[in-house]
Design a protein around this motif. Sequence first.
Motif, PDB file in Angstrom:
ATOM      1  N   ASN A   1       0.813  -1.218   0.000  1.00 58.67           N
ATOM      2  CA  ASN A   1       0.000   0.000   0.000  1.00 58.67           C
ATOM      3  C   ASN A   1       0.846   1.268   0.000  1.00 58.67           C
ATOM      4  N   ASP A   2       2.118   1.130  -0.357  1.00 55.19           N
ATOM      5  CA  ASP A   2       3.031   2.271  -0.470  1.00 55.19           C
ATOM      6  C   ASP A   2       3.288   2.961   0.854  1.00 55.19           C
ATOM      7  N   ALA A   3       2.987   2.307   1.961  1.00 56.19           N
ATOM      8  CA  ALA A   3       3.245   2.922   3.268  1.00 56.19           C
ATOM      9  C   ALA A   3       4.723   2.779   3.611  1.00 56.19           C
ATOM     10  N   PRO A   4       5.353   3.843   4.131  1.00 55.06           N
ATOM     11  CA  PRO A   4       6.770   3.736   4.504  1.00 55.06           C
ATOM     12  C   PRO A   4       6.932   2.863   5.739  1.00 55.06           C
ATOM     13  N   ILE A   5       8.129   2.324   5.906  1.00 57.24           N
ATOM     14  CA  ILE A   5       8.407   1.586   7.130  1.00 57.24           C
ATOM     15  C   ILE A   5       8.518   2.586   8.274  1.00 57.24           C
ATOM     16  N   THR A   6       8.369   2.111   9.499  1.00 55.62           N
ATOM     17  CA  THR A   6       8.350   3.018  10.655  1.00 55.62           C
ATOM     18  C   THR A   6       9.428   2.708  11.677  1.00 55.62           C
ATOM     19  N   ALA A   7      10.226   1.660  11.415  1.00 57.04           N
ATOM     20  CA  ALA A   7      11.219   1.271  12.415  1.00 57.04           C
ATOM     21  C   ALA A   7      12.492   0.801  11.735  1.00 57.04           C
ATOM     22  N   LEU A   8      13.587   0.932  12.455  1.00 59.32           N
ATOM     23  CA  LEU A   8      14.888   0.548  11.927  1.00 59.32           C
ATOM     24  C   LEU A   8      14.959  -0.933  11.582  1.00 59.32           C
ATOM     25  N   ASP A   9      14.299  -1.779  12.373  1.00 56.31           N
ATOM     26  CA  ASP A   9      14.392  -3.216  12.127  1.00 56.31           C
ATOM     27  C   ASP A   9      13.541  -3.671  10.939  1.00 56.31           C
ATOM     28  N   GLU A  10      12.806  -2.750  10.308  1.00 61.27           N
ATOM     29  CA  GLU A  10      12.045  -3.083   9.112  1.00 61.27           C
ATOM     30  C   GLU A  10      12.823  -2.776   7.833  1.00 61.27           C
ATOM     31  N   ASP A  11      14.031  -2.267   7.991  1.00 62.24           N
ATOM     32  CA  ASP A  11      14.839  -1.843   6.851  1.00 62.24           C
ATOM     33  C   ASP A  11      15.195  -3.033   5.961  1.00 62.24           C
ATOM     34  N   ARG A  12      14.892  -2.929   4.641  1.00 62.29           N
ATOM     35  CA  ARG A  12      15.232  -3.985   3.686  1.00 62.29           C
ATOM     36  C   ARG A  12      16.292  -3.535   2.688  1.00 62.29           C
ATOM     37  N   PHE A  13      16.655  -2.263   2.736  1.00 60.80           N
ATOM     38  CA  PHE A  13      17.575  -1.731   1.730  1.00 60.80           C
ATOM     39  C   PHE A  13      18.871  -1.197   2.339  1.00 60.80           C
ATOM     40  N   GLU A  14      19.178  -1.616   3.572  1.00 62.97           N
ATOM     41  CA  GLU A  14      20.433  -1.268   4.240  1.00 62.97           C
ATOM     42  C   GLU A  14      20.616   0.245   4.361  1.00 62.97           C
ATOM     43  N   ARG A  15      19.538   0.915   4.712  1.00 61.49           N
ATOM     44  CA  ARG A  15      19.612   2.364   4.912  1.00 61.49           C
ATOM     45  C   ARG A  15      19.578   2.756   6.385  1.00 61.49           C
ATOM     46  N   ALA A  16      19.450   1.772   7.250  1.00 63.90           N
ATOM     47  CA  ALA A  16      19.463   2.078   8.685  1.00 63.90           C
ATOM     48  C   ALA A  16      20.764   2.765   9.104  1.00 63.90           C
TER      49      ALA A  16
END
Length: 691
Positions: free
Chosen positions: A6-21
């Motif tokens: 649904n194009d919603a952004p992630i809201t937490a560091l542990d949801e990062d899938r693209f190594e941007r944390a």
Amino acid sequence: MVQRWNDAPITALDEDRFERAPFARKVAELITANHDKAGSTVYGLTGRWGSGKSSAVSMTAQALEQTGGGWRIAHFTPWATNDVDGLLSDFYASLRSALPSRKSETVRKRLGALMEITASAATLLPVGGEFVKGAIERGGTALREQPPWDVAFQAASDALQELNTPILLVVDDIDRLQADELLALMKVVRLLGRFPGVDYLLAYDEATLAETLASAGMSGGEGRVATNFIEKIVQYPLVLPALLPARLLQTLNDGISQALAEAGRTAPSGVRSSRLIEVCLSQLPTPRAIGRYLAQLRYTLGLLDQDEVDDQDVIILTLLRTAFPRMYAELPRYRDELLRRNRPEAGARSGTKAREGEFTASTLLDLVPPGSRFEARALLEALFPDLFHSQVLRAPGTRQVCTEPYFDRYFAMGILSHDIADAEMERAVRAAGAGDRGPLTAVLQGSSSERVVLALVKARQTTRKITPDQNAGAFLLGVLETLVGLLDQLENDAAAFANAESQGLVWAGEILTALPTETPHAEVFRVLTKREDSTLPFQVVRTLDSTVTQRHWWPGVASELWGLGSEIVLENLLGQDDAPLQDGLVMVMEFLAVYGSAGLLRSEIARAIDEEEFTLADVAARFVSVVSASRNGDRRLDNRFPQDLYDQFVPHDPDSWYQEPAIDVDVTDVSWANRRAFATGRVKQPPSDLS
């Protein structure tokens, strides 16, 4: 489990899938290190639409909260309001929401008072200068009882500084704003909200923001005015790290694999989609773009059964629809041209210029922005290789979008009323092979002519899958027996490109060819002659190629058919004008000439003529064929006469009948009597030396 998007952004560091944390943590460290309780800093997080800015902002906010510095995060959504007053109200409301619940009553009151003054005077603010104290006087009587703005601002600032609470005000998606809304927001950030201890994190696409400012008259040389204005607002521009092609490709591959798995499908084999990696990376450059594409792919896969389409085409066509919706919308309009109907061939192959209004690949490619036409062409070529006269991307199989029976279902997202599911046809054929003729009979008798033709095409595909084994012969004979019983009931629209009867005959011929060589010839003959008075066996045999003679069962069948054919011809001749109008008699003669001895039947015909059982003119009438004059079913006599074939079955002696003059006849009268009259004077005397 089905993945939802649904194009919603992630809201937490542990949801990062693209190594941007790690990037988000570094931004949080920068904001913490630069924070001044007596000052205010503006950070600008830039990245193209859909690149993941909102997710990076959320991770940065969480990283700040984890530093232990007591940070308070406020989120301001400027595009949720539609005027300047609303924007100001939301801005101050967002700031007030970040204040701690205790010890902040004074700050809240002073911010409220400042908001009232600011909202009343906001429209008087210059775009790029300082707030003018005299604006209050120009604001009219409504402001005369209020304190000056700078006094109210200082009071609110002092209260915030005493509170000693670091605040980050996040303003996301400011590139969604219209020009006037964007300028109003910049006024707020630059002039009305620079409170001590309050920092800002703005997220936007820099190119889009510059274009919006330029549309408001802030263009200047090469857009420098707009760029300078952004630089004056934002002290720290932070570029969101781009996703490398390998990461994007992994995301796309994983997403497609998951979408196929959710739909209960196996990954399609082939190289067509693999050739389009560069196109995918160009047209799906961000997580949002990939997410939108995968969402459409899941939806489409849910509507189309794997056994009814080519999944590679589904994957490619969905990409075309996502990337180039305008061109996709025009594809059904050019259905016939894409399927090689009514498409000129010379222009594309010879390099000559197409005539005005003539369909070419450019007709579709012109609907795409010039910078994307290479990618659009690659997608079109993968789907419709003949459009570019390309054989490289043509894949084996029959369910591609470029194939006549399947084009419509890709755009209708399902099986239309004139279509028929491959699975339904396969069940009907397999039932016939097992002795249950009902399903196949229902399909071939209870549908429109076009649907019957399509059903027969799909039926042929089913029997081609049969692997030769000890049971294949019995199965194929079962199917053939059902088909032979239906052939003479199929519509024969000779004026149509493909009619049901011709498709049925071709299918019957394919079944015969596929029969195991050891099949008993008596069984083959029994099935072919299901109707004793029918010429259908000879029409079926006419579709066979020379390889059929290599089957062990063929000599016995050919011998039996020769005897049957001779009986059919003689019986029809003996009936003279009252005989059934068997239009297939010429095909019987052709078979007898090719697979038997025409001389044997010629002797029988000569004897019957001598004994006046029928005449030479009666024989000639049997070689006059009937053709369909239109799709309305009108029939007429064929002007072509098979003289060479006729010569093989009649006596060689001269006959006065050949000297009779030709007469005009009604060619729509197909009776034997009229055919006899039509042949008179038109048929030539066979050569006297014919043996």
